[in-house]
Design an enzyme around this catalytic site. Structure first.
Site, PDB file in Angstrom:
ATOM      1  N   SER A  51       5.359   7.988   5.585  1.00 13.64           N
ATOM      2  CA  SER A  51       4.807   7.548   4.377  1.00 13.64           C
ATOM      3  C   SER A  51       5.928   7.723   3.289  1.00 13.64           C
ATOM      4  CB  SER A  51       3.491   7.616   4.431  1.00 13.64           C
ATOM      5  OG  SER A  51       2.802   8.759   3.400  1.00 13.64           O
ATOM      6  N   ASN A  65      -5.096  14.824   1.379  1.00 13.13           N
ATOM      7  CA  ASN A  65      -6.364  14.463   1.208  1.00 13.13           C
ATOM      8  C   ASN A  65      -6.462  14.028  -0.372  1.00 13.13           C
ATOM      9  OD1 ASN A  65      -6.065  13.579   3.636  1.00 13.13           O
ATOM     10  ND2 ASN A  65      -8.431  14.741   4.033  1.00 13.13           N
ATOM     11  N   THR A  91      -5.899 -32.988 -22.313  1.00 12.18           N
ATOM     12  CA  THR A  91      -6.881 -32.448 -21.747  1.00 12.18           C
ATOM     13  C   THR A  91      -6.923 -32.921 -20.322  1.00 12.18           C
ATOM     14  OG1 THR A  91      -8.523 -33.799 -22.127  1.00 12.18           O
ATOM     15  CG2 THR A  91      -8.768 -31.509 -22.915  1.00 12.18           C
ATOM     16  N   HIS A  92      -6.790 -32.610 -19.308  1.00 14.33           N
ATOM     17  CA  HIS A  92      -6.611 -33.761 -17.916  1.00 14.33           C
ATOM     18  C   HIS A  92      -5.395 -33.788 -17.993  1.00 14.33           C
ATOM     19  CE1 HIS A  92     -10.783 -34.427 -17.281  1.00 14.33           C
ATOM     20  NE2 HIS A  92     -10.844 -34.350 -18.864  1.00 14.33           N
ATOM     21  N   SER A 134      22.767 -25.812 -11.250  1.00 10.36           N
ATOM     22  CA  SER A 134      23.239 -26.412  -9.897  1.00 10.36           C
ATOM     23  C   SER A 134      23.900 -26.525  -9.463  1.00 10.36           C
ATOM     24  CB  SER A 134      22.436 -28.160 -10.146  1.00 10.36           C
ATOM     25  OG  SER A 134      22.278 -28.205  -8.894  1.00 10.36           O
ATOM     26  N   LYS A 173      22.244 -30.254 -14.210  1.00 10.47           N
ATOM     27  CA  LYS A 173      21.541 -29.561 -13.985  1.00 10.47           C
ATOM     28  C   LYS A 173      21.020 -28.178 -14.822  1.00 10.47           C
ATOM     29  CE  LYS A 173      17.811 -30.120 -11.521  1.00 10.47           C
ATOM     30  NZ  LYS A 173      16.748 -30.575 -11.378  1.00 10.47           N
ATOM     31  N   ASN A 202      18.197 -24.923 -14.787  1.00 14.27           N
ATOM     32  CA  ASN A 202      17.107 -25.215 -14.312  1.00 14.27           C
ATOM     33  C   ASN A 202      16.147 -24.019 -15.260  1.00 14.27           C
ATOM     34  OD1 ASN A 202      17.310 -27.413 -12.124  1.00 14.27           O
ATOM     35  ND2 ASN A 202      18.230 -26.364 -11.177  1.00 14.27           N
ATOM     36  N   GLU A 252       9.697 -20.352 -13.199  1.00 19.11           N
ATOM     37  CA  GLU A 252       9.305 -20.703 -11.918  1.00 19.11           C
ATOM     38  C   GLU A 252       9.010 -19.701 -10.964  1.00 19.11           C
ATOM     39  OE1 GLU A 252      11.272 -24.384  -9.783  1.00 19.11           O
ATOM     40  OE2 GLU A 252      12.732 -24.103 -11.830  1.00 19.11           O
ATOM     41  N   TYR A 284     -11.553  10.175   4.189  1.00 14.31           N
ATOM     42  CA  TYR A 284     -10.484   9.735   3.956  1.00 14.31           C
ATOM     43  C   TYR A 284     -10.095   9.101   5.597  1.00 14.31           C
ATOM     44  CZ  TYR A 284      -4.783   9.330   5.025  1.00 14.31           C
ATOM     45  OH  TYR A 284      -4.226   9.177   4.543  1.00 14.31           O
ATOM     46  N   GLN A 332      -3.409   5.278   3.803  1.00 15.67           N
ATOM     47  CA  GLN A 332      -1.786   5.115   2.751  1.00 15.67           C
ATOM     48  C   GLN A 332      -1.632   3.356   3.694  1.00 15.67           C
ATOM     49  OE1 GLN A 332       0.428   8.010   5.243  1.00 15.67           O
ATOM     50  NE2 GLN A 332       1.430   6.167   6.163  1.00 15.67           N
ATOM     51  N   LYS A 353      -0.328   2.398  -0.290  1.00 14.91           N
ATOM     52  CA  LYS A 353       1.020   2.144  -1.572  1.00 14.91           C
ATOM     53  C   LYS A 353       1.555   0.591  -1.560  1.00 14.91           C
ATOM     54  CE  LYS A 353       0.759   7.009  -0.834  1.00 14.91           C
ATOM     55  NZ  LYS A 353      -0.784   6.596   0.416  1.00 14.91           N
TER      56      LYS A 353
HETATM   57  N1  ARG Z   1       0.441  10.032   2.844  1.00 10.80           N
HETATM   58  C1  ARG Z   1      -1.096  10.698   3.348  1.00 10.80           C
HETATM   59  C2  ARG Z   1      -1.511   9.101   2.235  1.00 10.80           C
HETATM   60  O1  ARG Z   1      -0.655   8.305   2.055  1.00 10.80           O
HETATM   61  C3  ARG Z   1      -0.993  11.811   2.529  1.00 10.80           C
HETATM   62  C4  ARG Z   1      -2.144  12.125   3.101  1.00 10.80           C
HETATM   63  C5  ARG Z   1      -2.361  11.924   4.927  1.00 10.80           C
HETATM   64  N2  ARG Z   1      -3.414  12.699   4.711  1.00 10.80           N
HETATM   65  C6  ARG Z   1      -4.090  13.310   6.332  1.00 10.80           C
HETATM   66  N3  ARG Z   1      -5.724  13.567   6.473  1.00 10.80           N
HETATM   67  N4  ARG Z   1      -2.987  13.053   7.324  1.00 10.80           N
HETATM   68  O2  ARG Z   1      -2.895   8.590   3.029  1.00 10.80           O
END
Ligand code: ARG
Length: 460
Positions: free
Chosen positions: A23, A110, A155-156, A277, A283, A285, A290, A317, A322, A325
């Site tokens: 990660s 964890n 409205t509408h 454009s 144009k 825009n 948007e 856990y 993971q 994120k």
């Molecule tokens: N990269 C892990 C996460 O985002 C960190 C925790 C890892 N824990 C484990 N028991 N492998 O969750």
């Protein structure tokens, strides 16, 4: 491949498994918060005499040097680390030697990652909240400028009754203020420290969890260690709050896109916030509006994604977590940039007050006021409604507005209508006299603006 474990293994991890599992490529953005958490942990370990003051000082110094180098852009993130936690620990040991190996005493990745993510999210909540504050302040200043800028209310998407631009903007003030209150509410609920939960079952070291929590600005500790490592509710709540912010922005953007069109011409977006454009030279825009409208999709996606990831996960856990994120980071980045750009776009918009007023003076936006006029003269509302309906039909045939009719014409529909009708159904009267709480009338809107200013003064 740099890993924190390996003692139990007889083989190297397959490269593709390492890549899949890692990660670091996205959690390196937690570095500052990881170090912040580690420093608090190490100070607590020393206070509890689990490690010596001397070792703690060395570790703290090493962590601070890593933090400084990161801030100065001097860290090399290219090595293949599993995650930010192993990266910092490995670097620390490289810098201060074996004493660095004591850092992870009484801690698991964890509870460490649970802490890092909470610290990071808390900062992001504050950031989004202050961006909302800027937007709210801008809305109030525009409201003050446009207390009497009459425009049609719809409205509408059909013209309904005249309102003012201040009133219309006030509706968005309310929405974004609720968004900001929602953030404050989430922040309060999530501001508890998971560190000390260990892998899932706490630890046998005499940790002072309350001390660590207070060093990190938490209101207290999470009181169940299994929940401490596996709760991601706060992140789901934040994603939900961001999805609602994006939804509100998208509604405002949609209106600005419409108002900016040649059919409406209520506003003109500033050149700095418009694009051209490649083929049509005329144009200009509203791409920013948007795109903000379009980016709603990814924030909704992040919310749905995390809800789905967490669904059915057993305690405590699991590596699935993971996956919280990337979506969350993307949603935070997206919401922040959208708020920033939206505020810039709104601050520079040119308002075509005359077009708004002209538009409000057509389309029978004062029809309700004709009915109210009749009611004030003793006609039952339902009868008045029918009389005005017939009047409108007549006006459509004659291509006239209600205010253009002569008293003789009015008399064909009701013998009660007198000369005072013209003043009663004048566009300005229609708006000015609507002074129930929350209405566009001048007294009501000044009351609202006053309360908004008070909110801004109190709630920086
Ligand atoms: N990269 C892990 C996460 O985002 C960190 C925790 C890892 N824990 C484990 N028991 N492998 O969750």
């Amino acid at each position: 491949m740099a890993q924190l474990w390996g003692g139990r293994f007889t083989k190297e991890t397959v490269q593709e498994v390492f890549d899949f599992n890692q990660s670091f490529s996205f959690d390196k953005r937690l570095l500052k918060h990881d170090i912040q958490g580690s420093i608090a942990h190490v100070r607590m370990l020393a206070k509890q005499k689990i490690i010596s003051e001397n070792d703690a000082a060395l570790i703290k110094g090493g962590l601070e040097s890593i933090n400084d180098d990161a801030a100065g852009g001097k860290l090399d993130f290219s090595d293949g680390y599993e995650d930010v936690h192993s990266f910092v620990e490995a670097l620390l040991i490289k810098r201060i030697g074996d004493v660095g190996k004591k850092l992870h005493t009484g801690r698991s990745r964890n509870d460490q990652v649970a802490l890092d993510m909470r610290l990071y999210t808390r900062d992001e909540i504050d950031e989004i909240s202050s961006l909302l504050y800027e937007l709210l302040a801008l809305i109030v200043s525009l409201m003050k400028q446009h207390k009497t800028t009459v425009m049609p209310g719809f409205t509408h998407l059909q013209k309904a009754q005249p309102v003012t631009l201040a009133h219309h903007l006030g509706a968005y003030f309310e929405m974004f203020r609720r968004d900001r209150m929602r953030l404050a509410d989430i922040r309060k609920r999530m501001n508890l420290c998971p560190l000390g939960s260990g892998a899932l079952a706490g630890t046998t070291y005499p940790l002072d969890r309350a001390y660590t929590a207070s060093l990190l600005g938490f209101d207290g500790v999470m009181t169940n260690s299994m929940d401490g490592v596996s709760d991601r509710d706060y992140l789901i709540e934040f994603l939900d709050a961001m999805a609602i912010i994006m939804m509100h922005l998208s509604r405002f953007c949609e209106e600005m896109i419409t108002w900016n069109s040649d059919e409406y011409r209520f506003i003109e977006m500033d050149d700095g916030y418009s694009t051209g454009s490649s083929i049509m030279p005329q144009k200009k825009n509203p791409d920013v509006a948007e795109l903000i409208r379009g980016k709603c999709g990814r924030v909704y996606g992040a919310l749905t994604g995390l809800l789905t990831t967490m669904k059915s996960l057993p305690l405590a856990y699991n590596k699935d977590m993971q996956e919280d994120k990337e979506g969350a980071f993307m949603a935070m980045d997206t919401t922040a940039v959208c708020l920033r750009l939206f505020t810039g776009m709104l601050a520079t918009v040119h308002v075509n007050e005359k077009r708004m007023r002209d538009s409000a003076s057509h389309g029978f936006t004062n029809a309700t006021d004709v009915a109210d006029y009749l009611v004030k003269k003793g006609v039952f509302f339902r009868d008045a409604h029918r009389i005005v309906g017939e009047l409108v039909l007549y006006c459509i045939e004659e291509k006239k507005g209600l205010g253009d009719l002569t008293l003789d014409e009015f008399a064909k529909f009701s013998d009660i209508i007198e000369n005072d009708i013209y003043e009663a159904i004048d566009l300005d009267t229609c708006v000015r006299e609507r002074n129930t709480v929350g209405a566009p009338g001048i007294e009501a809107i000044e009351e609202a603006i006053g309360s908004y200013e008070l909110y801004l003064k109190e709630g920086r």
